[in-house]
Design a protein around this motif. Structure first.
Motif, PDB file in Angstrom:
ATOM      1  N   ALA A  15      -7.045  15.244  10.727  1.00 41.62           N
ATOM      2  CA  ALA A  15      -7.752  15.823  10.946  1.00 41.62           C
ATOM      3  C   ALA A  15      -7.894  16.575   9.449  1.00 41.62           C
ATOM      4  O   ALA A  15      -8.884  15.684   8.635  1.00 41.62           O
ATOM      5  CB  ALA A  15      -7.433  16.841  11.508  1.00 41.62           C
ATOM      6  N   GLN A  16      -7.107  16.067   8.773  1.00 38.27           N
ATOM      7  CA  GLN A  16      -7.130  16.555   7.090  1.00 38.27           C
ATOM      8  C   GLN A  16      -6.902  14.821   6.548  1.00 38.27           C
ATOM      9  O   GLN A  16      -8.497  15.003   5.294  1.00 38.27           O
ATOM     10  CB  GLN A  16      -5.581  16.750   6.368  1.00 38.27           C
ATOM     11  N   ASP A  17      -7.220  13.728   6.868  1.00 35.73           N
ATOM     12  CA  ASP A  17      -7.817  12.330   7.030  1.00 35.73           C
ATOM     13  C   ASP A  17      -8.387  12.383   7.023  1.00 35.73           C
ATOM     14  O   ASP A  17      -9.302  11.188   6.581  1.00 35.73           O
ATOM     15  CB  ASP A  17      -6.448  11.554   6.541  1.00 35.73           C
ATOM     16  N   ASN A  18      -9.589  13.242   8.255  1.00 31.64           N
ATOM     17  CA  ASN A  18     -10.886  12.224   8.896  1.00 31.64           C
ATOM     18  C   ASN A  18     -11.176  11.405   9.723  1.00 31.64           C
ATOM     19  O   ASN A  18     -12.119  10.483   9.710  1.00 31.64           O
ATOM     20  CB  ASN A  18     -12.466  12.587   7.398  1.00 31.64           C
ATOM     21  N   VAL A  19     -10.156  10.916  10.535  1.00 34.82           N
ATOM     22  CA  VAL A  19      -9.717   9.784  11.512  1.00 34.82           C
ATOM     23  C   VAL A  19     -10.707  10.355  12.618  1.00 34.82           C
ATOM     24  O   VAL A  19     -10.003  11.279  13.554  1.00 34.82           O
ATOM     25  CB  VAL A  19      -8.537   9.951  11.328  1.00 34.82           C
ATOM     26  N   LEU A  20     -11.025   8.764  12.810  1.00 35.16           N
ATOM     27  CA  LEU A  20     -11.401   9.828  14.228  1.00 35.16           C
ATOM     28  C   LEU A  20     -10.881   8.645  15.351  1.00 35.16           C
ATOM     29  O   LEU A  20      -9.569   7.864  14.917  1.00 35.16           O
ATOM     30  CB  LEU A  20     -13.114   8.770  13.712  1.00 35.16           C
ATOM     31  N   TRP A  74      -9.232   0.102  21.270  1.00 38.52           N
ATOM     32  CA  TRP A  74     -10.600  -1.097  20.606  1.00 38.52           C
ATOM     33  C   TRP A  74      -9.952  -2.603  20.938  1.00 38.52           C
ATOM     34  O   TRP A  74      -8.981  -2.825  21.060  1.00 38.52           O
ATOM     35  CB  TRP A  74      -8.859  -0.485  18.829  1.00 38.52           C
ATOM     36  N   ARG A  75     -11.053  -3.081  20.122  1.00 30.75           N
ATOM     37  CA  ARG A  75     -11.399  -4.523  21.175  1.00 30.75           C
ATOM     38  C   ARG A  75     -12.315  -5.113  19.032  1.00 30.75           C
ATOM     39  O   ARG A  75     -13.071  -4.658  19.401  1.00 30.75           O
ATOM     40  CB  ARG A  75     -11.661  -5.068  21.782  1.00 30.75           C
ATOM     41  N   ASP A  76     -11.471  -5.654  19.100  1.00 32.86           N
ATOM     42  CA  ASP A  76     -11.879  -6.850  17.471  1.00 32.86           C
ATOM     43  C   ASP A  76     -13.378  -7.106  18.166  1.00 32.86           C
ATOM     44  O   ASP A  76     -13.394  -7.904  19.072  1.00 32.86           O
ATOM     45  CB  ASP A  76     -10.678  -7.365  17.433  1.00 32.86           C
ATOM     46  N   GLY A  77     -14.457  -7.150  17.451  1.00 34.10           N
ATOM     47  CA  GLY A  77     -15.583  -7.492  17.297  1.00 34.10           C
ATOM     48  C   GLY A  77     -16.815  -7.738  18.561  1.00 34.10           C
ATOM     49  O   GLY A  77     -17.638  -7.621  18.972  1.00 34.10           O
ATOM     50  N   SER A  78     -16.045  -6.251  19.625  1.00 32.31           N
ATOM     51  CA  SER A  78     -17.067  -5.536  20.614  1.00 32.31           C
ATOM     52  C   SER A  78     -16.825  -4.482  20.635  1.00 32.31           C
ATOM     53  O   SER A  78     -16.419  -3.784  19.730  1.00 32.31           O
ATOM     54  CB  SER A  78     -16.203  -6.140  22.157  1.00 32.31           C
ATOM     55  N   GLU A  79     -17.557  -3.936  21.522  1.00 30.67           N
ATOM     56  CA  GLU A  79     -17.450  -2.203  21.717  1.00 30.67           C
ATOM     57  C   GLU A  79     -16.622  -1.764  21.580  1.00 30.67           C
ATOM     58  O   GLU A  79     -15.812  -2.388  22.609  1.00 30.67           O
ATOM     59  CB  GLU A  79     -19.083  -1.866  22.454  1.00 30.67           C
ATOM     60  N   TYR A  80     -16.415  -0.595  21.174  1.00 31.16           N
ATOM     61  CA  TYR A  80     -15.119   0.046  21.826  1.00 31.16           C
ATOM     62  C   TYR A  80     -16.093   1.280  21.651  1.00 31.16           C
ATOM     63  O   TYR A  80     -16.542   1.832  20.628  1.00 31.16           O
ATOM     64  CB  TYR A  80     -14.049  -0.387  21.368  1.00 31.16           C
ATOM     65  N   LEU A  81     -14.814   2.516  21.737  1.00 32.38           N
ATOM     66  CA  LEU A  81     -15.637   3.969  21.562  1.00 32.38           C
ATOM     67  C   LEU A  81     -15.440   4.800  20.186  1.00 32.38           C
ATOM     68  O   LEU A  81     -14.109   5.207  20.341  1.00 32.38           O
ATOM     69  CB  LEU A  81     -15.164   4.780  23.160  1.00 32.38           C
ATOM     70  N   GLU A  82     -15.175   5.410  19.452  1.00 30.55           N
ATOM     71  CA  GLU A  82     -15.112   5.698  19.005  1.00 30.55           C
ATOM     72  C   GLU A  82     -15.198   7.894  19.158  1.00 30.55           C
ATOM     73  O   GLU A  82     -16.317   7.745  18.612  1.00 30.55           O
ATOM     74  CB  GLU A  82     -15.543   5.768  17.224  1.00 30.55           C
ATOM     75  N   LEU A  83     -14.116   8.129  18.769  1.00 29.39           N
ATOM     76  CA  LEU A  83     -14.026   9.892  19.273  1.00 29.39           C
ATOM     77  C   LEU A  83     -13.970  10.828  17.513  1.00 29.39           C
ATOM     78  O   LEU A  83     -12.685  10.364  17.748  1.00 29.39           O
ATOM     79  CB  LEU A  83     -13.791  10.154  20.377  1.00 29.39           C
ATOM     80  N   GLU A  84     -14.293  11.709  18.043  1.00 33.38           N
ATOM     81  CA  GLU A  84     -13.881  12.639  16.810  1.00 33.38           C
ATOM     82  C   GLU A  84     -12.527  12.812  17.592  1.00 33.38           C
ATOM     83  O   GLU A  84     -12.206  13.092  18.621  1.00 33.38           O
ATOM     84  CB  GLU A  84     -14.872  14.121  16.931  1.00 33.38           C
ATOM     85  N   LEU A  85     -12.153  13.798  16.352  1.00 32.71           N
ATOM     86  CA  LEU A  85     -10.330  13.527  16.810  1.00 32.71           C
ATOM     87  C   LEU A  85      -9.534  14.594  17.721  1.00 32.71           C
ATOM     88  O   LEU A  85      -9.661  14.392  18.519  1.00 32.71           O
ATOM     89  CB  LEU A  85      -9.837  13.726  15.223  1.00 32.71           C
ATOM     90  N   ALA A  86     -10.869  16.145  17.208  1.00 28.67           N
ATOM     91  CA  ALA A  86     -10.855  17.758  17.828  1.00 28.67           C
ATOM     92  C   ALA A  86     -11.435  16.985  19.388  1.00 28.67           C
ATOM     93  O   ALA A  86     -10.614  17.727  20.381  1.00 28.67           O
ATOM     94  CB  ALA A  86     -12.042  18.465  16.798  1.00 28.67           C
ATOM     95  N   GLU A  87     -12.540  15.920  19.643  1.00 31.23           N
ATOM     96  CA  GLU A  87     -12.928  15.920  21.215  1.00 31.23           C
ATOM     97  C   GLU A  87     -11.943  15.507  21.731  1.00 31.23           C
ATOM     98  O   GLU A  87     -11.212  15.566  22.882  1.00 31.23           O
ATOM     99  CB  GLU A  87     -14.591  15.222  20.791  1.00 31.23           C
ATOM    100  N   PHE A  88     -10.922  14.271  21.476  1.00 29.32           N
ATOM    101  CA  PHE A  88     -10.186  13.630  21.735  1.00 29.32           C
ATOM    102  C   PHE A  88      -9.060  14.120  22.177  1.00 29.32           C
ATOM    103  O   PHE A  88      -8.581  14.253  23.131  1.00 29.32           O
ATOM    104  CB  PHE A  88      -9.647  12.115  21.135  1.00 29.32           C
ATOM    105  N   SER A  89      -8.756  15.457  22.030  1.00 32.83           N
ATOM    106  CA  SER A  89      -7.193  15.912  21.431  1.00 32.83           C
ATOM    107  C   SER A  89      -7.657  17.153  22.189  1.00 32.83           C
ATOM    108  O   SER A  89      -6.732  16.753  23.543  1.00 32.83           O
ATOM    109  CB  SER A  89      -7.135  16.356  20.581  1.00 32.83           C
ATOM    110  N   GLN A  90      -9.082  17.822  22.543  1.00 34.98           N
ATOM    111  CA  GLN A  90      -9.306  18.836  23.486  1.00 34.98           C
ATOM    112  C   GLN A  90      -8.775  17.708  24.947  1.00 34.98           C
ATOM    113  O   GLN A  90      -8.365  18.662  25.907  1.00 34.98           O
ATOM    114  CB  GLN A  90     -10.330  19.488  23.273  1.00 34.98           C
ATOM    115  N   TRP A  91      -9.475  17.118  25.033  1.00 30.81           N
ATOM    116  CA  TRP A  91      -9.319  15.771  26.263  1.00 30.81           C
ATOM    117  C   TRP A  91      -8.007  16.083  26.828  1.00 30.81           C
ATOM    118  O   TRP A  91      -7.075  16.052  27.560  1.00 30.81           O
ATOM    119  CB  TRP A  91      -9.898  14.708  25.956  1.00 30.81           C
ATOM    120  N   LEU A  92      -7.088  15.215  25.607  1.00 31.63           N
ATOM    121  CA  LEU A  92      -5.678  15.022  25.698  1.00 31.63           C
ATOM    122  C   LEU A  92      -4.691  16.448  25.878  1.00 31.63           C
ATOM    123  O   LEU A  92      -4.195  16.744  27.453  1.00 31.63           O
ATOM    124  CB  LEU A  92      -5.127  14.400  24.599  1.00 31.63           C
TER     125      LEU A  92
END
Length: 119
Positions: free
Chosen positions: A85-90, A95-113
């Motif tokens: 969070a301090q580094d503003n990392v999503l 992840w798959r190189d060169g194709s679509e993948y989902l980027e999520l905000e850290l807070a949203e992802f961590s709430q799900w976890l």
């Protein structure tokens, strides 16, 4: 940003079952793979996978010195969230190189976890 309802069902089921996320770590520097966001300017993304096999498949070319490392949900919530969070990392889900993948905000992802963490 996308909400966690968009998380792939297979990713959700695997992580809930194993309580493990997979990321790539450089064995010499102990640094982790973090790359530029393909969707957001001035943002970095930490790719995560639901299985060691998926993570291993990316240990080629510029990432050949990296190896998959398991991160428990408990460790993610206790140690990782604050630093990322301090580094503003999503988070880049499956992840798959060169194709679509989902980027999520850290807070949203961590709430799900936090919801799927087994105590």
């Amino acid at each position: 940003m996308t909400d966690t309802h968009s998380l792939p069902a297979d990713f959700m089921a695997q992580v809930q079952s194993t309580q493990i996320l997979w990321a790539l770590q450089d064995q010499s520097s102990e640094g982790w793979v973090v790359l530029d966001s393909s969707n957001f300017e001035n943002a970095d993304v930490m790719p995560l996978w639901s299985s060691k096999e998926l993570a291993t498949s990316h240990c080629v070319d510029e990432w050949q010195q990296y190896t998959p490392e398991a991160i428990s949900i408990a460790d993610w919530l206790e140690f990782w969230v604050e630093d990322l969070a301090q580094d503003n990392v999503l988070v880049g889900v499956e992840w798959r190189d060169g194709s679509e993948y989902l980027e999520l905000e850290l807070a949203e992802f961590s709430q799900w976890l936090a919801k799927v963490e087994a105590f």
